[in-house]
Scaffold this motif. Structure first.
Motif, short mmCIF file in Angstrom:
data_model
loop_
_atom_site.label_atom_id
_atom_site.label_comp_id
_atom_site.label_asym_id
_atom_site.label_seq_id
_atom_site.Cartn_x
_atom_site.Cartn_y
_atom_site.Cartn_z
N SER A 460 -98.93 34.34 39.99
CA SER A 460 -99.37 34.55 38.73
C SER A 460 -100.35 33.57 39.09
CB SER A 460 -98.86 34.95 37.73
OG SER A 460 -97.68 36.17 37.59
N ASP A 494 -99.31 38.66 30.13
CA ASP A 494 -98.76 40.09 29.99
C ASP A 494 -98.50 40.51 31.99
OD1 ASP A 494 -99.18 40.25 27.51
OD2 ASP A 494 -100.82 41.78 27.93
N HIS A 495 -98.58 39.44 32.59
CA HIS A 495 -98.39 39.69 34.16
C HIS A 495 -97.41 39.83 34.99
CE1 HIS A 495 -99.15 39.01 38.04
NE2 HIS A 495 -100.22 40.30 38.04
N LYS A 496 -97.33 40.72 35.26
CA LYS A 496 -96.33 41.07 36.32
C LYS A 496 -96.07 41.04 37.68
CE LYS A 496 -93.16 41.14 32.21
NZ LYS A 496 -94.42 41.01 31.65
N TRP A 498 -95.27 42.87 40.56
CA TRP A 498 -95.57 43.77 41.82
C TRP A 498 -95.57 44.42 43.51
CZ3 TRP A 498 -96.98 45.37 36.89
CH2 TRP A 498 -96.09 45.17 35.79
#
Length: 643
Positions: A460, A494-496, A498
């Motif tokens: 991130s 909010d970053h996740k 994947w």
């Protein structure tokens, strides 16, 4: 008293033997002062202010010769040049003014060239020794008169894909064991910027910069590789290095040590010093070079949906990519890792029929580009080029070099020349920064060497601030394959992560703005065709936006904070905007357009604070001199077409 007299006498002799030579930019605002004597040094003034203090330069060879020290100048040659360059590939503009004054200090067996433009300074050595030598070391010094702020792209090793971040640090905050890749940006004051890099890096290792003394950086170079070992991942790294950095012919030019001097952040975007210093294009015919956009598979992991076949690395999947590219006028599809046998890049896996795919693409005006890892490719380079040409492949994406010692730099040049012979485009990944390829090899359309969109798959740290730093740092060196176009957008908080279904940081319009702000004559669309098919309003911009430009105007610019750029292709203008951590609102005058036009804009939506994918597409009539409001959210963006 006798010792003091001897010291004073020696100092007097040294002073008498030192000589001073000055060369100025055509507009007189940049002055380079060169002093020769025990050592050769140069300093630089800009608008009457010293921006580079006395900085030594020399080269040491294996025969004991040290050029640049105890230099006796036999002759001084001066020349002035003012001409127009017309790049084969219009990265920023259709015409480039190449105006400079050059001073050549000629000594016994070597020269030192100092070239001064209105927007930068460069020097290089030329030797004429007549027999091969080894370069033991090169002394490159940047001694600054004050404790400037830098954007220091620190590296932990020189075995690097050169994808750094650019944290801001004062010179005094950098420890003497720390080093960085180039390019590197220096902030002299609130406006003035110094940008350090190199050009014409043939048959020589790339330059890193290491902290030396107070407010001083020095060149650092990888030693020559004597032995190598293949590793997992189809890579190759040195296991034994020499005590020298390069093997060279005695008669040759060495790389330009380049320093851009920009009045403000905006001037960095339009600067083309690295391009201008590079040698002219080697080939005569580049009519076959076709810049364009590329549908890319690796970022989206070939994940398709609402299809009647099993998606993956197979012929049906790539026909789907070709159909998508054809639908939206996208010139290329790249087939990334997995299409070939691991160590034989001339043989496809059973699930791929390249001849069928090439023929299918030709019916739809879509060409194919193949990804290869550099080690297995190098092992069969001649055979591979011949095979790809027979298949009808139009370009190569070559990856994982992760080095810029002399041996690997030579690999780049061999690839570029061989690709020209076979009329193939090149995109270097796992690559060091551009050093003038755009001019010398116009078919080398782009390269990585940047922490780009793919990093969202595992981290991130590629934030909007980083994205708005890149145009003023890495991109100044040349085109960069950041690979924009992610459709799943999240705010930084909010970053996740994947890996197979990655999300970008920043708004949808932040992604769209990249297609105007970021320069890459091969520009990726990174997300899945299945996603793009469901984003009709987004594709209304991504389909027509070009990748080459006749004119560039920087409307607003601040490193790491915001950028708004207008670029013209033919008679159509495009505007791209991006912000970092904080949103921005600007009033932009359309004084650069002619007559009445239709402006179609893609703007951060009214609910973008709740959903980073929210945007509004708007249309209005405008005329020359009108003002428009460009409002961008935190990590936001803006895109527009005026035609």
């Amino acid at each position: 008293m006798r010792n003091i007299f001897i010291l004073l006498f020696a100092l007097g002799v040294s002073h008498l033997s030192a000589k001073e030579y000055i060369v100025k930019s055509p507009d007189g605002r940049i002055a380079v002062n060169v002093e020769t004597g025990t050592s050769t040094t140069y300093s630089v003034d800009f608008n009457g202010k010293n921006v580079l203090a006395s900085s030594a330069l020399s080269m040491t060879f294996d025969n004991g010769t040290v050029i640049g020290q105890n230099m006796r100048v036999n002759k001084v040659e001066r020349l002035s040049v003012d001409r127009i360059l017309k790049p084969v590939v219009r990265q920023k503009c259709a015409e480039i003014r190449d105006q400079y004054n050059e001073m050549i200090l000629k000594s016994s067996g070597y020269d030192v060239h100092f070239r001064v433009y209105n927007d930068g300074v460069a020097y290089r050595f030329h030797t004429d020794f007549g027999r091969p030598l080894k370069v033991m070391s090169e002394e490159v010094t940047y001694a600054f008169p004050e404790d400037y702020n830098t954007l220091f792209p620190e590296e932990r090793t020189m075995l690097s894909p050169q994808q750094p971040l650019f944290p801001e640090k004062k010179l005094s905050e950098i420890a003497t064991d720390k080093f960085c890749s180039t390019p590197m940006l220096v902030k002299v004051d609130e406006k003035t910027r110094l940008f350090i890099s190199e050009s014409d890096l043939e048959n020589y290792p790339g330059m890193f910069l290491q902290k030396q003394g107070k407010n001083e950086l020095g060149g650092k170079f990888a030693a020559f590789a004597l032995e190598e070992e293949k590793t997992e991942g189809r890579q190759c790294f040195p296991t034994k290095r020499a005590n020298y950095i390069a093997k060279v012919n005695g008669t040759r030019n060495y790389p330009w040590r380049a320093m851009i001097i920009a009045e403000d952040d905006a001037n960095l975007i339009t600067n083309q010093l690295i391009y201008k210093l590079a040698p002219e294009a080697e080939g005569k015919d580049y009519s076959w070079v076709r810049p364009g956009k590329i549908a890319w598979d690796w970022y989206n992991a070939c994940i398709l949906y609402d299809v009647d076949f099993k998606a993956g690395i197979n012929t049906d999947t790539y026909k789907y990519y070709i159909d998508f590219a054809s639908c939206y006028g996208i010139e290329y599809v790249v087939i990334d890792d997995g299409w070939s046998e691991e160590w034989d890049v001339t043989k496809t896996i059973p699930a791929i029929d390249l001849e069928e795919l090439v023929a299918y693409g030709k019916k739809k005006n879509v060409d194919l580009i193949l990804w290869v890892s550099w080690v297995p490719f190098e092992e069969k380079m001649d055979e591979a080029f011949a095979q790809y040409s027979k298949w009808g492949i139009k370009g190569l994406k070559i990856d994982f070099m992760n080095r810029d010692d002399q041996r690997v730099v030579d690999f780049y040049y061999r690839v570029a020349r061989k690709a020209y012979d076979y009329k193939m485009l090149v995109d270097f990944h796992g690559a060091y920064k551009p050093t003038g390829w755009s001019r010398t090899f116009p078919h080398v359309l782009t390269s990585e060497g940047v922490a780009g969109l793919e990093n969202h798959k595992w981290a991130s740290y590629v934030t909007p601030k980083h994205n708005v730093t890149l145009p003023f740092t890495r991109m100044v060196a040349g085109p960069m394959d950041y690979t924009p176009g992610g459709m799943f957008n999240l705010h930084e908080k909010d970053h996740k992560i994947w890996f197979n279904l990655p999300a970008t940081i920043g708004t949808r319009c932040h992604q769209l703005g990249m297609y105007v702000v970021y320069e890459s004559p091969l520009q990726m669309l990174a997300d899945s065709p299945s996603s793009y098919y469901r984003e009709e309003k987004t594709m209304d911009f991504l389909s027509p936006v070009p990748v080459v430009w006749d004119e560039t105007r920087v409307l607003k610019a601040s490193v790491g904070e915001y950028i708004v750029v207008a670029r013209r292709n033919g008679d159509i203008w495009y505007i791209g905007g991006m912000t970092g951590e904080k949103g921005q609102t600007f009033e932009i005058s359309l004084d650069f357009i002619e007559g009445s036009k239709t402006l179609t804009s893609w703007e951060d939506g009214i609910n973008v604070d709740l959903n980073a994918r929210d945007f509004a597409k708007k249309t209005r009539m405008v005329k020359q001199g009108d003002k428009i409001t460009v409002k961008m959210y935190d990590g936001g963006g803006y895109a527009a077409i005026i035609k």
